[in-house]
Design an enzyme around this catalytic site. Structure first.
Site, mmCIF file in Angstrom:
data_model
loop_
_atom_site.group_PDB
_atom_site.id
_atom_site.type_symbol
_atom_site.label_atom_id
_atom_site.label_comp_id
_atom_site.label_asym_id
_atom_site.label_seq_id
_atom_site.Cartn_x
_atom_site.Cartn_y
_atom_site.Cartn_z
ATOM 1 N N ASN A 149 0.800 -1.221 0.000
ATOM 2 C CA ASN A 149 0.000 0.000 0.000
ATOM 3 C C ASN A 149 0.835 1.274 0.000
ATOM 4 O O ASN A 149 0.433 2.290 -0.536
ATOM 5 C CB ASN A 149 -0.950 0.019 1.198
ATOM 6 C CG ASN A 149 -0.325 -0.517 2.455
ATOM 7 O OD1 ASN A 149 0.049 -1.688 2.511
ATOM 8 N ND2 ASN A 149 -0.189 0.323 3.460
ATOM 9 N N CYS A 325 -4.321 4.217 8.373
ATOM 10 C CA CYS A 325 -4.550 3.764 9.739
ATOM 11 C C CYS A 325 -3.348 4.027 10.635
ATOM 12 O O CYS A 325 -3.435 3.887 11.838
ATOM 13 C CB CYS A 325 -4.880 2.278 9.744
ATOM 14 S SG CYS A 325 -3.613 1.305 8.963
HETATM 15 N N1 PLP Z 1 -4.638 -4.314 3.464
HETATM 16 C C1 PLP Z 1 -4.066 -3.331 2.741
HETATM 17 C C2 PLP Z 1 -2.854 -3.637 1.915
HETATM 18 C C3 PLP Z 1 -4.593 -2.045 2.768
HETATM 19 O O1 PLP Z 1 -4.020 -1.075 2.062
HETATM 20 C C4 PLP Z 1 -5.742 -1.791 3.563
HETATM 21 C C5 PLP Z 1 -6.299 -0.439 3.666
HETATM 22 O O2 PLP Z 1 -5.620 0.537 3.467
HETATM 23 C C6 PLP Z 1 -6.312 -2.859 4.279
HETATM 24 C C7 PLP Z 1 -5.734 -4.110 4.209
HETATM 25 C C8 PLP Z 1 -7.542 -2.674 5.109
HETATM 26 O O3 PLP Z 1 -8.682 -2.635 4.278
HETATM 27 P P1 PLP Z 1 -10.049 -1.985 4.813
HETATM 28 O O4 PLP Z 1 -9.827 -0.492 4.830
HETATM 29 O O5 PLP Z 1 -11.078 -2.394 3.809
HETATM 30 O O6 PLP Z 1 -10.318 -2.529 6.158
#
Ligand code: PLP
Length: 382
Positions: A149, A325
């Site tokens: 990400n 987050c």
């Molecule tokens: N995994 C990755 C690689 C992410 O980028 C994100 C969110 O940014 C998530 C999991 C979490 O997804 P969600 O926002 O749908 O809970």
């Protein structure tokens, strides 16, 4: 607003909104009810399941709807670990996973599981040479993301899946960022579990899915009903699921044209920023450039990524210093640190992520603003 934070979330597609509006109205039945109102809602959920499965080459009955990527990751890691036989108490993950994988792994570690984190090279790619040492007969699960990400770096998931299969472990991949940006085929990847999320592909928030290959043995995190093969019981969020299904259908249809166009815009942005701002470098772009087409993570040597982000926001441009987050805790990106960067280097980076609605005009304006802000901050340095 000039929105360049598509990896955090994406705007709802108008076609998704229209599909959801229908589901929010007349089709209010409970999909578990046997009367026609219930059966109409069931029909919508099952149509969405087929649309979602279509994006990743899965069968509809291999799709478990969840509340999003975080829940899908938790269900994969904790669900597989808790159903594993007593001789398999090991989990292997990469050090650059999202917290939705890292935190469940840490939880398992605190419960006596053996968790191994595999490192990455300076480009952010998992070092496959570390794989043989990690493939042991006591491993229950491998979890390595398809694309990161923060940097967009794509991981060698098919190779890791081969190693996982060879030692009798299940293979999970977090494809939350890859979905809609890369062509995904679960069979070609050889994974047994794959997570993805609706709001990253122009669907609504609060919906996501875990692909679970039929043979996988796993336990649910919540109990209380027969929905979703009893792996995720509870009355379905029908409008969000309908929107997610439509978003997957659109992502599949537009994948090639969207990614080709966005990659061109991203490359233009990168080359101009690098040419006009001294001390800049692209994180995660190695010689082969195995990155998502929309992501550009740029280090501005000697500058503070957060200051750049705030200044750009004041000028109307939305970017990010990393995962949404973890922005609240001001720690530098664990991904860049795992790539061997110092805390100061990692703190100097900004993530720009573009998407379906990004225009050429916006890219020209984005270049202007980034150059202006970076040069201003550089001049202001003591
Ligand atoms: N995994 C990755 C690689 C992410 O980028 C994100 C969110 O940014 C998530 C999991 C979490 O997804 P969600 O926002 O749908 O809970």
């Amino acid at each position: 607003m000039l929105y360049a934070d598509y990896n955090a979330t994406t705007p709802l597609d108008p076609e998704v909104r229209a599909a959801m509006a229908d589901a929010l109205g007349a089709s209010f039945g409970n999909p578990s009810s046997i009367h026609s109102a219930g059966q109409e809602a069931r029909r919508l959920v099952e149509r969405a399941r087929a649309q979602v499965a279509g994006l990743i080459g899965a069968e509809p009955d291999e799709i478990i709807f969840t509340s999003g990527g975080t829940e899908a990751d938790n269900l994969a890691v904790l669900g597989v670990a808790s159903a594993a036989p007593s001789g398999r108490r090991g989990v292997v993950a990469s050090a650059i996973e999202h917290r939705a994988v890292l935190d469940p792994c840490a939880h398992l570690q605190s419960r006596g599981y053996k968790v191994t984190f595999l490192g990455v090279d300076a480009q952010g790619r998992l070092d496959l040479r570390a794989l043989p040492a990690a493939t042991a007969p006591d491993v229950a699960l491998f979890s390595v993301m398809l694309a990161n990400n923060d940097t967009g770096t794509i991981q060698p998931v098919a190779e890791i899946a081969n190693a996982a299969t060879a030692c009798g472990a299940w293979m999970h991949t977090d494809a939350v960022q890859a979905a809609g940006k890369l062509a995904i085929d679960v069979k070609k990847l050889g994974v047994s579990l794959l997570s993805f999320s609706s709001h990253k592909i122009h669907g609504p928030k609060g919906a996501g899915a875990l692909y679970v290959r039929r043979s996988v043995r796993m336990a649910p995190l919540v109990r209380g009903g027969r929905q979703e093969r009893e792996l995720r019981p509870g009355t379905e969020n029908v409008p969000a699921i309908v929107g997610f299904g439509k978003a997957c259908e659109l992502a599949r249809a537009r994948l090639e044209s969207d990614t080709r166009r966005v990659a061109g815009l991203r490359d233009l942005f990168e080359s101009q920023v690098l040419a006009c701002v001294v001390g800049t470098r692209v994180n995660g772009r190695g010689e082969q450039d195995l990155r998502l087409p929309n992501t550009s993570n740029i280090a501005f040597a000697g500058l503070d990524g957060e200051a750049i982000t705030i200044n750009l926001d004041m000028l109307g441009m939305a970017v990010s210093t990393g995962a949404a987050c973890s922005t609240a805790d001001h720690t530098p990106s664990h991904v860049l640190v795992a790539m061997g960067q110092s805390e100061a280097e990692a703190r100097s980076s900004v993530r720009f992520s573009f998407g379906r609605d990004t225009t050429e005009g916006e890219i020209a304006r984005a270049i202007e603003l980034v150059v202006q802000v970076a040069n201003l901050l550089r001049e202001a340095r003591p």
